[in-house]
Enzyme design. Structure first.
Site, PDB file in Angstrom:
ATOM      1  CB  SER A   1      -8.569   0.800   5.433  1.00  0.00           C
ATOM      2  OG  SER A   1      -9.343   1.956   5.250  1.00  0.00           O
TER       3      SER A   1
ATOM      4  CE  LYS B   1      -3.937   2.000   2.567  1.00  0.00           C
ATOM      5  NZ  LYS B   1      -4.846   1.823   3.721  1.00  0.00           N
TER       6      LYS B   1
ATOM      7  CB  SER C   1      -8.141   3.647   2.596  1.00  0.00           C
ATOM      8  OG  SER C   1      -7.352   3.046   3.607  1.00  0.00           O
TER       9      SER C   1
END
Ligand code: GLN
Length: 483
Positions: A175, A76, A151
């Site tokens: 997330s 990420k 997210s």
């Protein structure tokens, strides 16, 4: 190979059936072909990835490889990664090449894993659909009109589309679990403090936690083995004896007490998700578990409390650039701080601005007691609810999300609707507990449904064991989208 487990990949690498360079190329080629449509990656750097793969191959040849050596992992874009663009989904950091590695990245490097690229995400991890990214939305590989969740939507889409064998994510209010659920993956948010947050760009420091996103619980266990551990550079990191999360995966589940909170099955839960979750719980009974009814009476206050606390902490980070514990303020990174402050006025997207406004408001004189302190009180009550529930059961189960993946644009204009998509995940962060999502069925349009498993503090091994046993008798986690 693209569907192989991490164990199988490792066996192929050490057995000489293929090299890390070949494996890395295979995934880079898939990224080249499929990423333009999915937008799961913000940055790919074949040269750096292949250089790491060559080093891994040399290590394997010498017989010095570990379980993740030579395996490509996508990260990420919230993790500072030395020599890699690290944007956190924001325009603000669109030219920030990190001068250092987050501890999580460092751990993967030490293990010999190959950095496959940096994945797309909601700006500063604020969002549930990946639509707030400066780099554009990510598509759900199961359905081009649907969001992948957020997210960590880029990580989820990348693994679901088999553009990466595994990925990292972060979870402040859901997330990791929510995108894992919406994309048919297994994702684990560990106990707060188990994984270092050093070099992980802060959203809300008292809630943020990094974790693995992969095709199975077994893969998550192997990833967590590398990610977890004390770090003196993160003041909230906990010193505990190292655990092998893969060791007890096969333990039988006979007698396991599963708590079913009635608040998880109330109004707002869509019927397709409810059906799949019920079926999964029936499967657990077949595996020898018993279910007990429990209650989390303050859970309905979790979303409102979170949307006071998280923006309050975020506005502190962002407007005062109070990121010292993440290394951002260390003198040698002064120019990042400068750049960040200078571009602040025009740099943030609408959702980040909204959070800063809310955060500044609830922390301001006259409102602090009414909102912020009240939210903190609710937070404590929610944690106490879990303490009481765990007296009755070993693990809590329920849905991860109220619906399967919604369509792009559906909630983008309605923040409250968007925030409510985290209704089942947020309480776990407020309490600092570990939470896991695993695929357990297909709902509307054939989209994946996630089963959430919540454990007591540091019960990751038990949660992974429960998920793994389910995955040995079902095949939901083996299904992948046709692209
Ligand atoms: N969707 C939640 C939010 O927008 C949680 C995000 C997260 O866990 N990073 O704040």
């Amino acid at each position: 190979m693209i569907n192989a487990s991490l164990k199988e990949l490792s066996a192929a690498l050490t057995g000489g059936q293929l090299s890390s360079v070949e494996l890395t190329r295979l995934f880079l080629e898939r990224i080249g072909k499929l990423n333009p449509a999915l937008n799961a990656f913000i940055t790919v750097d074949a040269e750096q990835s292949l250089a790491m793969a060559r080093v891994a191959d040399a290590r394997i040849a010498k017989g010095e490889g570990g379980p993740l050596t030579g395996i490509p992992v996508a990260h990420k874009d919230i993790f500072c990664t030395e020599g890699w663009l690290t944007t956190c989904g924001s325009k603000m950091l669109s030219n920030f090449v990190s001068p250092y590695d987050a501890t999580v990245i460092e751990h993967f490097k030490t293990a010999g894993a190959v950095t496959l690229g940096k994945t797309n995400m909601d700006e500063f991890a604020m969002g549930s659909s990946n639509e707030t990214s400066f780099y554009g939305p990510v598509k759900n590989p199961w359905h081009p009109a649907a969001v992948p969740g957020g997210s960590s939507g880029g990580s989820a889409a990348a693994v679901a589309a088999r553009l990466a064998p595994a990925a990292t994510g972060t979870d402040t209010g859901g997330s990791i679990r929510q995108p894992a659920a919406l994309c048919g993956l297994t994702g684990l948010k560990p106990t707060y403090g188990l994984v270092s947050r050093y070099g992980m760009i802060a959203f809300a420091s008292s809630l943020d936690q990094a974790g693995p996103m992969a095709k199975s619980a077994e893969d998550c266990a192997l990833l967590l083995n590398v990610m977890a551990g004390f770090d003196a550079r993160d003041s909230t990191s906990l010193a505990r004896p190292a655990e092998d999360y893969a060791r007890d995966l096969a333990q039988p589940l006979a007698g396991l007490r599963i708590g079913l909170p009635k608040e998880f099955f109330a109004e707002g839960l869509s019927s397709d998700v409810a059906r799949a979750v019920d079926a999964a719980i029936a499967e657990y009974r077949k595996l020898g578990a018993v279910t007990v009814d429990v209650s989390l009476p303050n859970m309905r206050l979790a979303v409102p409390a979170y949307y006071v606390i998280a923006p309050a902490e975020a506005s502190s980070n962002l407007s005062r650039f109070d990121g010292a514990r993440y290394g951002w303020r260390a003198p040698q990174y002064g120019d990042l701080a400068d750049m960040y402050c200078q571009s602040r006025a025009q740099g943030f997207g609408a959702e980040v601005k909204r959070r800063i406004l809310i955060g500044t408001y609830v922390l301001s004189h006259g409102y602090y007691d009414a909102y912020y302190l009240q939210a903190q009180r609710i937070r404590r009550l929610i944690a106490q609810d879990f303490v009481a529930a765990f007296r009755e059961c070993d693990l809590i189960m329920g849905p991860t999300t109220p619906t399967v993946a919604f369509d792009l644009g559906d909630k983008a204009g309605d923040p409250v609707q968007m925030y409510l998509s985290d209704i089942y995940t947020i309480a776990v962060n407020l309490a600092g507990l570990p939470g896991l999502s695993l695929p357990c069925g297909a709902g509307a349009k054939g989209l994946p449904v996630g089963l959430q498993i919540i454990g007591n503090y540091f019960s990751e091994a038990r949660m992974l064991n429960a998920a793994h046993r389910y995955q040995q008798t079902t095949d939901w986690h083996r299904r992948s989208p046709t692209l």
